[in-house]
Scaffold this motif. Structure first.
Motif, PDB file in Angstrom:
ATOM      1  N   GLY A 136      -2.357   3.472  10.879  1.00  0.00           N
ATOM      2  CA  GLY A 136      -3.799   3.213   9.856  1.00  0.00           C
ATOM      3  C   GLY A 136      -4.131   1.175   9.653  1.00  0.00           C
ATOM      4  N   GLN A 137      -5.182   1.592   8.612  1.00  0.00           N
ATOM      5  CA  GLN A 137      -5.162   0.220   8.064  1.00  0.00           C
ATOM      6  C   GLN A 137      -4.488  -0.575   7.325  1.00  0.00           C
ATOM      7  OE1 GLN A 137      -8.396  -0.177   8.610  1.00  0.00           O
ATOM      8  NE2 GLN A 137      -8.420   1.462  10.068  1.00  0.00           N
ATOM      9  N   ILE A 138      -3.890   0.274   7.151  1.00  0.00           N
ATOM     10  CA  ILE A 138      -1.841  -0.985   6.579  1.00  0.00           C
ATOM     11  C   ILE A 138      -1.373  -1.095   7.310  1.00  0.00           C
ATOM     12  CG2 ILE A 138      -0.436  -0.924   4.367  1.00  0.00           C
ATOM     13  CD1 ILE A 138      -1.971   2.024   2.963  1.00  0.00           C
ATOM     14  N   ASN A 139      -0.669  -2.747   7.525  1.00  0.00           N
ATOM     15  CA  ASN A 139      -0.131  -3.673   8.130  1.00  0.00           C
ATOM     16  C   ASN A 139       0.342  -4.273   7.434  1.00  0.00           C
ATOM     17  OD1 ASN A 139       1.435  -5.146  10.387  1.00  0.00           O
ATOM     18  ND2 ASN A 139      -0.637  -3.755  11.436  1.00  0.00           N
ATOM     19  N   LEU A 140       1.649  -4.291   7.452  1.00  0.00           N
ATOM     20  CA  LEU A 140       3.228  -4.872   5.818  1.00  0.00           C
ATOM     21  C   LEU A 140       3.930  -5.921   6.435  1.00  0.00           C
ATOM     22  CD1 LEU A 140       4.620  -1.484   4.341  1.00  0.00           C
ATOM     23  CD2 LEU A 140       2.273  -2.776   3.821  1.00  0.00           C
ATOM     24  N   ASN A 141       4.335  -7.120   6.259  1.00  0.00           N
ATOM     25  CA  ASN A 141       5.190  -8.176   6.978  1.00  0.00           C
ATOM     26  C   ASN A 141       6.520  -7.224   6.557  1.00  0.00           C
ATOM     27  OD1 ASN A 141       5.417  -8.549   3.985  1.00  0.00           O
ATOM     28  ND2 ASN A 141       3.729 -10.369   4.186  1.00  0.00           N
ATOM     29  N   PRO A 142       7.254  -7.947   7.286  1.00  0.00           N
ATOM     30  CA  PRO A 142       8.517  -7.747   6.619  1.00  0.00           C
ATOM     31  C   PRO A 142       9.283  -7.761   4.910  1.00  0.00           C
ATOM     32  CG  PRO A 142       7.894  -9.205   8.244  1.00  0.00           C
ATOM     33  CD  PRO A 142       7.299  -9.820   8.260  1.00  0.00           C
ATOM     34  N   LYS A 143       8.349  -8.507   4.994  1.00  0.00           N
ATOM     35  CA  LYS A 143       8.735  -9.232   2.914  1.00  0.00           C
ATOM     36  C   LYS A 143       7.906  -7.346   3.039  1.00  0.00           C
ATOM     37  CE  LYS A 143       8.470 -11.717  -0.868  1.00  0.00           C
ATOM     38  NZ  LYS A 143       7.788 -13.115  -2.007  1.00  0.00           N
ATOM     39  N   GLN A 144       6.520  -7.204   2.624  1.00  0.00           N
ATOM     40  CA  GLN A 144       6.391  -6.256   1.751  1.00  0.00           C
ATOM     41  C   GLN A 144       6.938  -5.270   2.654  1.00  0.00           C
ATOM     42  OE1 GLN A 144       2.715  -7.169   3.862  1.00  0.00           O
ATOM     43  NE2 GLN A 144       1.833  -7.699   2.179  1.00  0.00           N
ATOM     44  N   LEU A 145       7.300  -4.303   3.415  1.00  0.00           N
ATOM     45  CA  LEU A 145       8.139  -3.458   3.661  1.00  0.00           C
ATOM     46  C   LEU A 145       9.449  -3.041   3.936  1.00  0.00           C
ATOM     47  CD1 LEU A 145       7.584  -0.867   6.021  1.00  0.00           C
ATOM     48  CD2 LEU A 145       8.998  -2.225   7.603  1.00  0.00           C
ATOM     49  N   ASP A 146      10.477  -4.072   2.571  1.00  0.00           N
ATOM     50  CA  ASP A 146      11.356  -4.039   2.707  1.00  0.00           C
ATOM     51  C   ASP A 146      10.916  -3.380   1.214  1.00  0.00           C
ATOM     52  OD1 ASP A 146      12.622  -5.543   4.990  1.00  0.00           O
ATOM     53  OD2 ASP A 146      13.556  -6.716   4.072  1.00  0.00           O
ATOM     54  N   GLN A 147       9.848  -4.183   0.475  1.00  0.00           N
ATOM     55  CA  GLN A 147       9.517  -3.581  -0.748  1.00  0.00           C
ATOM     56  C   GLN A 147       9.112  -2.355  -0.634  1.00  0.00           C
ATOM     57  OE1 GLN A 147       6.243  -6.388  -2.305  1.00  0.00           O
ATOM     58  NE2 GLN A 147       7.936  -8.000  -2.319  1.00  0.00           N
ATOM     59  N   VAL A 148       8.659  -1.633   0.576  1.00  0.00           N
ATOM     60  CA  VAL A 148       8.325  -0.453   0.857  1.00  0.00           C
ATOM     61  C   VAL A 148       9.830   0.771   0.246  1.00  0.00           C
ATOM     62  CG1 VAL A 148       7.450   1.703   1.487  1.00  0.00           C
ATOM     63  CG2 VAL A 148       6.404  -0.253   1.569  1.00  0.00           C
ATOM     64  N   LEU A 149      10.747   0.013   1.397  1.00  0.00           N
ATOM     65  CA  LEU A 149      11.745   1.119   0.891  1.00  0.00           C
ATOM     66  C   LEU A 149      12.876   0.551  -0.300  1.00  0.00           C
ATOM     67  CD1 LEU A 149      12.966  -0.518   4.594  1.00  0.00           C
ATOM     68  CD2 LEU A 149      11.785   1.321   4.496  1.00  0.00           C
ATOM     69  N   LEU A 150      12.607  -0.198  -1.341  1.00  0.00           N
ATOM     70  CA  LEU A 150      13.280  -0.555  -1.691  1.00  0.00           C
ATOM     71  C   LEU A 150      12.273   0.463  -3.364  1.00  0.00           C
ATOM     72  CD1 LEU A 150      14.074  -3.775  -2.097  1.00  0.00           C
ATOM     73  CD2 LEU A 150      15.918  -2.311  -1.751  1.00  0.00           C
ATOM     74  N   GLY A 151      11.354   0.373  -2.919  1.00  0.00           N
ATOM     75  CA  GLY A 151      10.310   0.601  -4.587  1.00  0.00           C
ATOM     76  C   GLY A 151       9.940   2.540  -3.941  1.00  0.00           C
ATOM     77  N   GLY A 152       9.607   2.999  -2.775  1.00  0.00           N
ATOM     78  CA  GLY A 152       9.510   4.694  -2.493  1.00  0.00           C
ATOM     79  C   GLY A 152       7.699   4.297  -3.252  1.00  0.00           C
ATOM     80  N   ALA A 153       7.719   5.527  -3.909  1.00  0.00           N
ATOM     81  CA  ALA A 153       5.981   6.201  -4.976  1.00  0.00           C
ATOM     82  C   ALA A 153       6.184   5.382  -5.360  1.00  0.00           C
ATOM     83  CB  ALA A 153       5.517   7.403  -5.052  1.00  0.00           C
ATOM     84  N   GLN A 154       6.862   4.690  -6.501  1.00  0.00           N
ATOM     85  CA  GLN A 154       6.593   3.476  -7.332  1.00  0.00           C
ATOM     86  C   GLN A 154       5.555   2.454  -6.652  1.00  0.00           C
ATOM     87  OE1 GLN A 154      10.162   2.646  -9.588  1.00  0.00           O
ATOM     88  NE2 GLN A 154      10.032   5.170 -10.185  1.00  0.00           N
ATOM     89  N   TRP A 155       6.167   1.707  -5.392  1.00  0.00           N
ATOM     90  CA  TRP A 155       6.099   0.469  -4.701  1.00  0.00           C
ATOM     91  C   TRP A 155       3.995   0.761  -4.606  1.00  0.00           C
ATOM     92  CZ3 TRP A 155       3.222   0.588  -0.163  1.00  0.00           C
ATOM     93  CH2 TRP A 155       2.775  -0.346  -0.069  1.00  0.00           C
ATOM     94  N   ALA A 156       3.911   2.103  -4.325  1.00  0.00           N
ATOM     95  CA  ALA A 156       3.341   2.480  -3.803  1.00  0.00           C
ATOM     96  C   ALA A 156       1.651   2.080  -4.631  1.00  0.00           C
ATOM     97  CB  ALA A 156       2.769   3.996  -2.801  1.00  0.00           C
ATOM     98  N   VAL A 157       2.353   3.284  -5.827  1.00  0.00           N
ATOM     99  CA  VAL A 157       1.524   2.878  -7.325  1.00  0.00           C
ATOM    100  C   VAL A 157       0.965   1.868  -7.011  1.00  0.00           C
ATOM    101  CG1 VAL A 157       1.476   4.417  -9.129  1.00  0.00           C
ATOM    102  CG2 VAL A 157       2.012   5.535  -7.888  1.00  0.00           C
ATOM    103  N   LYS A 158       2.330   0.414  -7.995  1.00  0.00           N
ATOM    104  CA  LYS A 158       1.528  -0.112  -7.965  1.00  0.00           C
ATOM    105  C   LYS A 158       0.899  -0.918  -7.508  1.00  0.00           C
ATOM    106  CE  LYS A 158       6.236  -0.914 -10.496  1.00  0.00           C
ATOM    107  NZ  LYS A 158       7.723  -1.590  -9.392  1.00  0.00           N
ATOM    108  N   GLN A 159       0.662  -1.086  -5.587  1.00  0.00           N
ATOM    109  CA  GLN A 159      -0.548  -1.599  -4.876  1.00  0.00           C
ATOM    110  C   GLN A 159      -1.873  -0.703  -5.183  1.00  0.00           C
ATOM    111  OE1 GLN A 159       1.094  -4.157  -3.180  1.00  0.00           O
ATOM    112  NE2 GLN A 159       2.232  -3.723  -4.645  1.00  0.00           N
ATOM    113  N   GLY A 160      -1.592   0.359  -6.042  1.00  0.00           N
ATOM    114  CA  GLY A 160      -3.522   0.926  -6.220  1.00  0.00           C
ATOM    115  C   GLY A 160      -3.146   2.772  -5.870  1.00  0.00           C
TER     116      GLY A 160
END
Length: 475
Positions: A136-160
């Motif tokens: 898709g249009q979202i391309n994450l760097n390693p640090k950002q992907l680790d934040q996804v793996l820790l934060g789940g849907a909560q991370w996604a909501v924080k990103q808008g």
């Protein structure tokens, strides 16, 4: 499946009698005689092997939609006690970790929305990346992907991507604890960096549906459902990351079982004690994949809302519920009158908490947890509500369940012909793969009406609403 091998306990519950000297635990199979007869004998063989694993509590169980899988049958449920040497098995979770369904209710009436369904189908297909390896249009760097793996849907909501209100209606409020991104291989992470906000292939879909029938008016009102209303179901999981974790840990867990002298009746049941280093490593990686899937469905929800707003400016899409059906969760369950912490494997089975459960959102606490039994392309789906606290460790069916393999389906159906036939029935399909459409033909699955009815009659969950598909986006 030959029913002469089984003993019928009641109309919708069967057991496999134990032979003399057999040390395995009890096997329980939920289903009607016709559904069980339609299952491959391999289902019975696999669930009997699960019953022989260390630390199993109660019975090894199959749901009415069970079919042959890797290690555990799909539709398999088994609970293990970590304090009694209980194990965790990658084959008991599945390769598509945290595959599940996000259901959205809309304020739209199907009759008013129908003139724009073709336009909606085209826009959804253009917006929602779907297909094997599709990015898709979202391309994450390693640090950002680790934040996804820790934060789940909560991370996604924080990103808008969506609203805080969504999280009240996502299992574990959108984020499971215990995720360890460091336990996920670099290959798994590499596969995922461009796949956030994508649908995938196979049986995954985004479907626009109409509520055609209400079975339980009180529960439907609590769920915000009415006849004629449009709802959207998003079925997908942790994409390449989850699949790679499954592959990586099958090897590690097999080595652990060998090292610890665990007898495996089937090498596909590679496992390790929950408290072992290998067991803990897999749990950390699996929880990271669950968070990945929850974030993925949250992003897809955001993309879906944006597309609906283009076609229907007045549209409002609220999260009804989001629940996974390929997980292992630590939960409290009452066994023989005592409350115990258990690790419940559900592979192709949905958690279905009963009314009054403290982990349910306040809105649903009096009626039970929403459960979605997804149909195949063109056949319809059901929304149910959990009814039983102690039966099958509060689990129920997750879908129609395959009745034939993908290769068998290809011999029976042509993708283009199938799509044209469905369009004549008023169901619009958009897909990048004619082969994939043939593999997912409605006739390749069990009768979803039977599965939902038997799920209710067996006391696992009760039917609330039937959903008829109108637009289906496939990989």
């Amino acid at each position: 499946m030959n029913l002469q091998q089984l003993q019928q306990l009641h109309t919708y519950l069967w057991t496999l009698p134990q032979a003399s000297g057999d040390k395995r635990a009890q096997v329980l199979l939920y289903g009607s005689a016709p559904l069980l007869e339609s299952m491959d004998d391999k289902v019975l063989e696999q669930i009997a092997h699960v019953a022989a694993l260390p630390g199993l509590v109660g019975a090894a169980i199959t749901m009415p939609d069970a079919h042959w899988g890797y290690g555990f049958p799909i539709g398999g449920v088994a609970a293990f006690d970590a304090e009694q040497g209980g194990i965790i098995s990658a084959g008991g979770v599945g390769f598509d970790i945290s595959c599940g369904i996000r259901c959205l209710r809309s304020n739209l009436d199907a009759r008013d929305a129908a003139p724009y369904f073709n336009q909606l189908a085209d826009r959804l297909f253009a917006t929602i990346p779907a297909g094997v390896g599709e990015e898709g249009q979202i391309n994450l760097n390693p640090k950002q992907l680790d934040q996804v793996l820790l934060g789940g849907a909560q991370w996604a909501v924080k990103q808008g991507y969506g609203d805080l209100a969504d999280l009240d209606y996502v299992e574990e409020n959108g984020c499971v604890s215990g995720a360890v991104p460091g336990n996920v291989s670099e290959l798994a992470k590499k596969r995922q960096r461009g796949e956030m906000g994508t649908l995938g292939s196979g049986n995954h879909y985004l479907e626009v549906q109409v509520v055609e029938r209400i079975y339980d008016n009180v529960t439907a009102q609590a769920f915000g459902l009415r006849e004629g209303q449009l709802v959207i179901s998003i079925h997908c999981g942790s994409r390449g990351l989850g699949h790679q974790i499954g592959t990586d840990y099958l090897i590690m867990l097999a080595k652990a079982a060998s090292r610890l002298g665990i007898h495996l009746p089937d090498r596909e049941l590679a496992c390790a004690p929950i408290k072992s280093p290998e067991g803990q490593q897999y749990l950390g990686a699996m929880n990271a994949a669950i968070n990945c899937a929850l974030a993925n469905r949250q992003i897809l929800t955001h993309l879906t809302r944006g597309t609906f707003a283009e076609i229907y400016p007045q549209a409002s899409l609220e999260t009804l519920f989001d629940i996974s059906h390929n997980t292992c969760k630590e939960e409290q369950h009452e066994v023989d009158g005592k409350t115990r912490w258990l690790h419940v494997h559900r592979k192709g089975a949905t958690r279905a908490f009963a009314p009054g459960h403290p982990r349910l959102p306040t809105r649903y606490r009096d009626v039970g947890q929403p459960v979605i039994i997804g149909g195949s392309m063109g056949t319809g789906s059901y929304i149910l509500a959990g009814t039983s606290t102690n039966q099958a460790f509060a689990s129920c069916s997750h879908g129609a369940g395959r009745a034939m393999s993908r290769n068998q389906a290809l011999k029976h159906w042509d993708g283009r012909t199938l799509i044209n036939d469905l369009e004549r029935q008023g169901i619009l399909i958009r897909t990048r793969s004619m082969r994939g459409a043939a593999e997912e033909a409605p006739g390749a699955y069990k009768d979803v009406d039977q599965v939902a009815e038997v799920t209710e009659q067996a006391g696992l969950a009760r039917r609330v609403a039937f959903l008829r598909p109108k637009v289906c986006i496939k990989g």
